[in-house]
Write a protein that holds these residues in place. Structure first.
Motif, PDB file in Angstrom:
ATOM      1  N   ASP A  66      51.170  15.003  28.747  1.00 27.62           N
ATOM      2  CA  ASP A  66      50.714  13.789  29.408  1.00 27.62           C
ATOM      3  C   ASP A  66      49.424  14.100  30.158  1.00 27.62           C
ATOM      4  O   ASP A  66      49.233  15.213  30.639  1.00 27.62           O
ATOM      5  N   LYS A  67      48.560  13.098  30.302  1.00 33.94           N
ATOM      6  CA  LYS A  67      47.275  13.328  30.963  1.00 33.94           C
ATOM      7  C   LYS A  67      47.441  13.721  32.433  1.00 33.94           C
ATOM      8  O   LYS A  67      46.653  14.500  32.960  1.00 33.94           O
ATOM      9  N   GLU A  68      48.445  13.217  33.096  1.00 34.00           N
ATOM     10  CA  GLU A  68      48.667  13.580  34.497  1.00 34.00           C
ATOM     11  C   GLU A  68      49.135  15.024  34.613  1.00 34.00           C
ATOM     12  O   GLU A  68      48.749  15.747  35.536  1.00 34.00           O
ATOM     13  N   ILE A  69      49.954  15.448  33.693  1.00 30.77           N
ATOM     14  CA  ILE A  69      50.407  16.838  33.668  1.00 30.77           C
ATOM     15  C   ILE A  69      49.245  17.750  33.288  1.00 30.77           C
ATOM     16  O   ILE A  69      49.139  18.868  33.791  1.00 30.77           O
ATOM     17  N   MET A  70      48.354  17.251  32.447  1.00 37.02           N
ATOM     18  CA  MET A  70      47.183  18.027  32.035  1.00 37.02           C
ATOM     19  C   MET A  70      46.374  18.454  33.246  1.00 37.02           C
ATOM     20  O   MET A  70      45.973  19.613  33.364  1.00 37.02           O
ATOM     21  N   ASP A  71      46.121  17.529  34.174  1.00 36.00           N
ATOM     22  CA  ASP A  71      45.328  17.889  35.353  1.00 36.00           C
ATOM     23  C   ASP A  71      46.025  18.972  36.184  1.00 36.00           C
ATOM     24  O   ASP A  71      45.385  19.900  36.659  1.00 36.00           O
ATOM     25  N   ALA A  72      47.333  18.875  36.332  1.00 33.85           N
ATOM     26  CA  ALA A  72      48.078  19.898  37.066  1.00 33.85           C
ATOM     27  C   ALA A  72      47.985  21.247  36.343  1.00 33.85           C
ATOM     28  O   ALA A  72      47.811  22.293  36.983  1.00 33.85           O
ATOM     29  N   ALA A  73      48.092  21.234  35.023  1.00 35.17           N
ATOM     30  CA  ALA A  73      48.001  22.472  34.241  1.00 35.17           C
ATOM     31  C   ALA A  73      46.597  23.071  34.329  1.00 35.17           C
ATOM     32  O   ALA A  73      46.441  24.296  34.402  1.00 35.17           O
ATOM     33  N   LEU A  74      45.581  22.221  34.338  1.00 34.60           N
ATOM     34  CA  LEU A  74      44.210  22.714  34.485  1.00 34.60           C
ATOM     35  C   LEU A  74      44.017  23.386  35.840  1.00 34.60           C
ATOM     36  O   LEU A  74      43.433  24.467  35.932  1.00 34.60           O
ATOM     37  N   ILE A  75      44.527  22.757  36.888  1.00 35.57           N
ATOM     38  CA  ILE A  75      44.407  23.342  38.216  1.00 35.57           C
ATOM     39  C   ILE A  75      45.144  24.681  38.269  1.00 35.57           C
ATOM     40  O   ILE A  75      44.624  25.672  38.804  1.00 35.57           O
ATOM     41  N   THR A  76      46.329  24.739  37.694  1.00 36.73           N
ATOM     42  CA  THR A  76      47.081  25.996  37.655  1.00 36.73           C
ATOM     43  C   THR A  76      46.263  27.083  36.968  1.00 36.73           C
ATOM     44  O   THR A  76      46.135  28.205  37.481  1.00 36.73           O
ATOM     45  N   THR A  77      45.710  26.771  35.821  1.00 38.57           N
ATOM     46  CA  THR A  77      44.926  27.733  35.048  1.00 38.57           C
ATOM     47  C   THR A  77      43.708  28.199  35.835  1.00 38.57           C
ATOM     48  O   THR A  77      43.434  29.406  35.911  1.00 38.57           O
ATOM     49  N   ILE A  78      42.994  27.266  36.426  1.00 35.17           N
ATOM     50  CA  ILE A  78      41.800  27.628  37.185  1.00 35.17           C
ATOM     51  C   ILE A  78      42.177  28.477  38.391  1.00 35.17           C
ATOM     52  O   ILE A  78      41.490  29.445  38.719  1.00 35.17           O
ATOM     53  N   GLN A  79      43.292  28.154  39.039  1.00 35.96           N
ATOM     54  CA  GLN A  79      43.682  28.935  40.214  1.00 35.96           C
ATOM     55  C   GLN A  79      44.115  30.352  39.854  1.00 35.96           C
ATOM     56  O   GLN A  79      43.849  31.287  40.612  1.00 35.96           O
ATOM     57  N   TYR A  80      44.722  30.555  38.703  1.00 39.49           N
ATOM     58  CA  TYR A  80      45.001  31.923  38.263  1.00 39.49           C
ATOM     59  C   TYR A  80      43.686  32.699  38.168  1.00 39.49           C
ATOM     60  O   TYR A  80      43.575  33.843  38.620  1.00 39.49           O
ATOM     61  N   ILE A  81      42.690  32.078  37.568  1.00 38.36           N
ATOM     62  CA  ILE A  81      41.375  32.705  37.413  1.00 38.36           C
ATOM     63  C   ILE A  81      40.740  32.961  38.781  1.00 38.36           C
ATOM     64  O   ILE A  81      40.218  34.045  39.039  1.00 38.36           O
TER      65      ILE A  81
ATOM     66  N   LYS B 124      44.125  21.312  47.622  1.00 39.19           N
ATOM     67  CA  LYS B 124      44.138  20.001  48.294  1.00 39.19           C
ATOM     68  C   LYS B 124      44.240  18.870  47.271  1.00 39.19           C
ATOM     69  O   LYS B 124      45.037  17.941  47.427  1.00 39.19           O
ATOM     70  N   MET B 125      43.463  18.960  46.209  1.00 38.93           N
ATOM     71  CA  MET B 125      43.486  17.949  45.154  1.00 38.93           C
ATOM     72  C   MET B 125      44.877  17.873  44.522  1.00 38.93           C
ATOM     73  O   MET B 125      45.407  16.784  44.283  1.00 38.93           O
ATOM     74  N   ALA B 126      45.467  19.021  44.268  1.00 35.30           N
ATOM     75  CA  ALA B 126      46.806  19.059  43.663  1.00 35.30           C
ATOM     76  C   ALA B 126      47.833  18.424  44.590  1.00 35.30           C
ATOM     77  O   ALA B 126      48.635  17.585  44.161  1.00 35.30           O
ATOM     78  N   LYS B 127      47.808  18.802  45.853  1.00 36.95           N
ATOM     79  CA  LYS B 127      48.799  18.305  46.809  1.00 36.95           C
ATOM     80  C   LYS B 127      48.648  16.812  47.085  1.00 36.95           C
ATOM     81  O   LYS B 127      49.648  16.107  47.213  1.00 36.95           O
ATOM     82  N   GLU B 128      47.421  16.350  47.208  1.00 38.32           N
ATOM     83  CA  GLU B 128      47.194  14.968  47.614  1.00 38.32           C
ATOM     84  C   GLU B 128      47.262  13.961  46.474  1.00 38.32           C
ATOM     85  O   GLU B 128      47.598  12.802  46.708  1.00 38.32           O
ATOM     86  N   LYS B 129      46.952  14.393  45.245  1.00 41.23           N
ATOM     87  CA  LYS B 129      46.888  13.423  44.151  1.00 41.23           C
ATOM     88  C   LYS B 129      47.583  13.888  42.876  1.00 41.23           C
ATOM     89  O   LYS B 129      48.514  13.266  42.394  1.00 41.23           O
ATOM     90  N   VAL B 130      47.098  14.987  42.336  1.00 40.70           N
ATOM     91  CA  VAL B 130      47.460  15.393  40.978  1.00 40.70           C
ATOM     92  C   VAL B 130      48.960  15.654  40.823  1.00 40.70           C
ATOM     93  O   VAL B 130      49.588  15.137  39.898  1.00 40.70           O
ATOM     94  N   ASN B 131      49.545  16.423  41.715  1.00 41.20           N
ATOM     95  CA  ASN B 131      50.964  16.760  41.574  1.00 41.20           C
ATOM     96  C   ASN B 131      51.861  15.545  41.743  1.00 41.20           C
ATOM     97  O   ASN B 131      52.902  15.440  41.084  1.00 41.20           O
ATOM     98  N   LYS B 132      51.471  14.624  42.608  1.00 43.26           N
ATOM     99  CA  LYS B 132      52.265  13.396  42.790  1.00 43.26           C
ATOM    100  C   LYS B 132      52.321  12.594  41.489  1.00 43.26           C
ATOM    101  O   LYS B 132      53.369  12.087  41.112  1.00 43.26           O
ATOM    102  N   LYS B 133      51.187  12.508  40.813  1.00 40.08           N
ATOM    103  CA  LYS B 133      51.147  11.781  39.541  1.00 40.08           C
ATOM    104  C   LYS B 133      51.891  12.538  38.443  1.00 40.08           C
ATOM    105  O   LYS B 133      52.535  11.927  37.596  1.00 40.08           O
ATOM    106  N   ALA B 134      51.798  13.853  38.468  1.00 42.39           N
ATOM    107  CA  ALA B 134      52.427  14.669  37.425  1.00 42.39           C
ATOM    108  C   ALA B 134      53.944  14.673  37.501  1.00 42.39           C
ATOM    109  O   ALA B 134      54.609  14.909  36.494  1.00 42.39           O
ATOM    110  N   LYS B 135      54.521  14.393  38.657  1.00 41.38           N
ATOM    111  CA  LYS B 135      55.985  14.445  38.755  1.00 41.38           C
ATOM    112  C   LYS B 135      56.669  13.186  38.254  1.00 41.38           C
ATOM    113  O   LYS B 135      57.876  13.170  38.112  1.00 41.38           O
ATOM    114  N   GLU B 136      55.916  12.153  37.979  1.00 43.95           N
ATOM    115  CA  GLU B 136      56.500  10.933  37.406  1.00 43.95           C
ATOM    116  C   GLU B 136      56.938  11.217  35.965  1.00 43.95           C
ATOM    117  O   GLU B 136      56.243  11.890  35.225  1.00 43.95           O
TER     118      GLU B 136
END
Length: 168
Positions: free
Chosen positions: A94-109, A152-164
């Motif tokens: 899902d596109k909302e999960i995609m943003d969370a996965a992108l943030i996860t990947t970037i944060q590992y890096i 901050k982006m993950a906590k305030e927006k992205v993760n909330k959308k991804a959990k639906e």
């Protein structure tokens, strides 16, 4: 591969690793932009590509100060982080999960780079290479700031959308 005989040698190896990692990361970040759905995430990634180019320039300046003639080998560590990140991204449904996965990947890096810049900065300070330590510290702070922005982006927006739940 040359032996690492002292702290200066270790600093040089770390600078080479960071340089190769940053070069690989630019391509990965550019590949992530069209996958991102949040305009905030797109902008953050695009801005960090520019920052990464500046960090590469700083590492080149550091190499000159250290009289390093080449940047050595390909960073297997960064390659692995990127490869694993894109495996995760490719499995998102899902596109909302995609943003969370992108943030996860970037944060590992980012966390890999934070460790690398932190260690290199510590070595440079110990060796009393103030100019080099300052350049490394600047890049370290940029990496930490980007990591905090993503959190901050993950906590305030992205993760909330991804959990639906997905609607089929």
């Amino acid at each position: 591969m040359e032996k690492i005989n002292n702290l200066k040698d270790l600093l040089i190896e770390q600078v080479k690793e960071l340089y190769n990692a940053e070069k690989q990361q630019i391509g990965a970040l550019i590949d992530m932009v069209p996958r991102a759905n949040s305009s905030d995430l797109v902008l953050a990634i695009e801005n960090h590509v520019v920052t990464t180019e500046q960090q590469i320039n700083r590492l080149e300046k550091i190499a000159t100060l250290l009289t390093v003639s080449s940047f050595g080998e390909h960073s297997d560590s960064m390659e692995g982080l990127i490869r694993e990140g894109f495996k995760l991204i490719s499995r998102t449904a899902d596109k909302e999960i995609m943003d969370a996965a992108l943030i996860t990947t970037i944060q590992y890096i980012k966390h890999f780079e934070i460790a690398g810049y932190g260690s290199a900065c510590t070595y440079a300070n110990e060796l009393q290479f103030k100019d080099i330590a300052d350049l490394l510290h600047y890049s370290l702070m940029e990496e930490k700031e980007f990591d905090a922005e993503l959190t901050k982006m993950a906590k305030e927006k992205v993760n909330k959308k991804a959990k639906e739940p997905l609607i089929s």
